[in-house]
Every structure is written in structure tokens, then in C-alpha cells.
Design an enzyme around this catalytic site. Sequence first.
Site, short mmCIF file in Angstrom:
data_model
loop_
_atom_site.label_atom_id
_atom_site.label_comp_id
_atom_site.label_asym_id
_atom_site.label_seq_id
_atom_site.Cartn_x
_atom_site.Cartn_y
_atom_site.Cartn_z
N GLY A 9 -30.80 91.19 -12.31
CA GLY A 9 -31.65 90.60 -11.28
C GLY A 9 -31.00 89.33 -10.75
N ILE A 37 -31.05 86.18 -11.81
CA ILE A 37 -30.36 85.37 -12.81
C ILE A 37 -29.14 86.09 -13.34
CG2 ILE A 37 -30.59 84.26 -15.06
CD1 ILE A 37 -33.56 83.83 -14.43
N ARG A 47 -32.12 98.78 -14.77
CA ARG A 47 -32.98 99.92 -14.44
C ARG A 47 -32.42 100.72 -13.27
NH1 ARG A 47 -38.66 96.98 -13.77
NH2 ARG A 47 -37.22 95.44 -12.90
N ARG A 79 -35.68 86.54 -22.48
CA ARG A 79 -36.88 86.32 -23.27
C ARG A 79 -36.54 86.54 -24.74
NH1 ARG A 79 -38.39 83.71 -19.95
NH2 ARG A 79 -39.98 84.02 -18.36
N GLU A 92 -41.59 81.56 -29.95
CA GLU A 92 -41.53 80.14 -29.59
C GLU A 92 -42.90 79.47 -29.79
OE1 GLU A 92 -39.97 79.41 -25.70
OE2 GLU A 92 -38.29 80.78 -25.97
N HIS A 152 -35.32 76.13 -25.03
CA HIS A 152 -35.78 76.74 -23.77
C HIS A 152 -35.63 75.76 -22.60
CE1 HIS A 152 -38.64 80.10 -22.18
NE2 HIS A 152 -37.77 79.72 -21.26
N ILE A 153 -34.39 75.40 -22.32
CA ILE A 153 -34.13 74.41 -21.26
C ILE A 153 -33.38 75.01 -20.07
CG2 ILE A 153 -34.12 72.49 -22.89
CD1 ILE A 153 -31.03 72.49 -22.69
#
Length: 323
Positions: free
Chosen positions: A155, A157, A177, A239, A268, A286-287
Amino acid sequence: MHKILITEQIDQRAIDFLSEQGFEISVGTRGKLNTEDALIEALHDCDGAITMLSNPISRRVMESCPNVKVFANYAVGFNNVDVIAAKELGVRVSNTPDVLSEATADIALSLLLGVSRKIVEAESDLRKGKFDGWHPNGYVGVELFGKKAGMIGMGRIGKAIVRRLKGFGITTLYHNRNRIDIQTEQNLDATFTADLDEMLTNIDFLFLSCPLTPETHHIINASRLSKLDPKVIIINTGRGPLIDEAALAESLIDGKLAGAGLDVFEREPEIHPLLLKAPNTLLLPHIGSATRETRFNMAMLCANSVLKILRGENPNLISNLIA
């Protein structure tokens, strides 16, 4: 006057923007609205909300707060939102696509560089006074140039990461996909691989940048980890639950992987205790989107979504709506 709940402090400029539009703003305390009951209580007299990934926007929350017409999720992901229920109930939901792609891609490359060149270990030893001069066998890592990466998820990112990889002389195999267009493949020096297991046997670095769905949960599990060459470094900025963290930690400790760089975690803010002991790992809290520019853009995207929905603008003209 419309009332808006912002579940945690965001860029003050976005809050001021909404206030200037005549909205009454309430800002929650970090960590206090991460349960359904707490959210329902806070939302009882609200018309809209800006929410975090930690806030469970469930069917129960939406049904219990019928006045809330829009939830603007302060993230590109939305696995905390029951999108099906939102559509059935006529509740609008937005996210923050595009604006955090470049910042997250920067972190992915930072993780790769940090792990591949043993930067954390080397810097830590220097601070401890262990640096005794140049050493022919000290902190020997691997070069990036000429290597092959595997990308799960192509995607926005994913493409931003691959564009950076190309700059380092790295070619990419990707699993997605759907295959992207041929021109973009050529521009990124990327090759589509329909068979994920086959891709895993032919790479030096593995990046995860796909959404979290029932199908992608633990897409990298013990079985797939076993297919990777021991030289492989894994980078996850997607994730946390995309990877079985227990299996990953065991592979790292047993020397079956060269290293891992993680900016997201399965539960998390909890971190698997074995990951904290695993060698050649770089773990970040998670930065990925944590730049001044990106966080401002995320905040304004959320604020504008809330503004447009509550002012009755045509939802079809709001590009970041997911429900």
C-alpha cells in the site's frame, strides 16, 4: 453547539481550529478511555470524536452513544473500529491515510540500518566505556547494497519503504492482495510474488506493512519463520499481531534469524518478555508517525473530517472516510 471528544491530547492547533469553528471541545486523559464503559460515559453528550487506536469503537459503544455521528480515528489503521456496525448504524468513520506514509517509511529504514549494522549494541558499549579503539572483528554487520527484500503489503507505506530500499541498491519481492501496476513495479524495482512461502525462501530482509485482518493475523508464524534463512532481518512497522511474537523471540534467541526491528507489538503496550532478551533487536515504542509535520497533518485530517460531517457536507466528497 456541537460537542467533540478528543480522547487524548493532539496537536493544539487542530484543537484550536475546531474551537474556532464553534465546537465545544473536551480532551480526555491518556489511557483513561481505553475501555467501552469509559468511552460510553465520556461520549454520552457528544456529537463527534477523535479517537486513538487504543479506544475500542465497538458496536456497543456506537449503539450506546446515538448522538455521535462521526469517529475520526487518529491513525491509518482502524482495527479498533467495528466498521461493519458503523455502516449498519449510519455512523461515519475516518482515518488518516497518506499523511504518515513517509514518516513511517523513514522509521522502517532506521530499524533496518540499526539492526543490520548493530548500532544499538555498539552505541551502548561505547557509553559503558567498552570502546577501546577500532577492532577488526567488532560489531560486524551486513551491507544493504545488492540485497533482496521481501515486502508483505504494498500500500502507500509499503511503496514508500520500497522506494527508499531502491535508493540503497536493494531489490524487492512483494506479496500483496493484488498486484500493483507494471509501471510502478518498474519504478520501484519490485517483483510481485503470489506465493508468500516461496518469497520467504529468497530474501535477506522481510518487511511487514499490511493491514491487520483475520487473514493477516500471525501471517508470520512459527512455520513461516522456519522458512527464512538465518541471515534474514525482520522489520515490522505495520501491526504487532501480524507476527507471532513468541515464535519470533524464540527464533532470534535460537540464532535462526539475524535480527529484528519492531515499532509495533502484539499486545501494546506490553512487550513479550523474550523479545526484551532477544539478541540484535531494536524495539521502538510505536513512533512510526512521530514527526511534528506528520502528527499535525494527522490531527488536521481528523479535525476536518469531524467538521465536514457535522456540517452536513457530502460524505462522498470526504476522501478519508472508511464508513
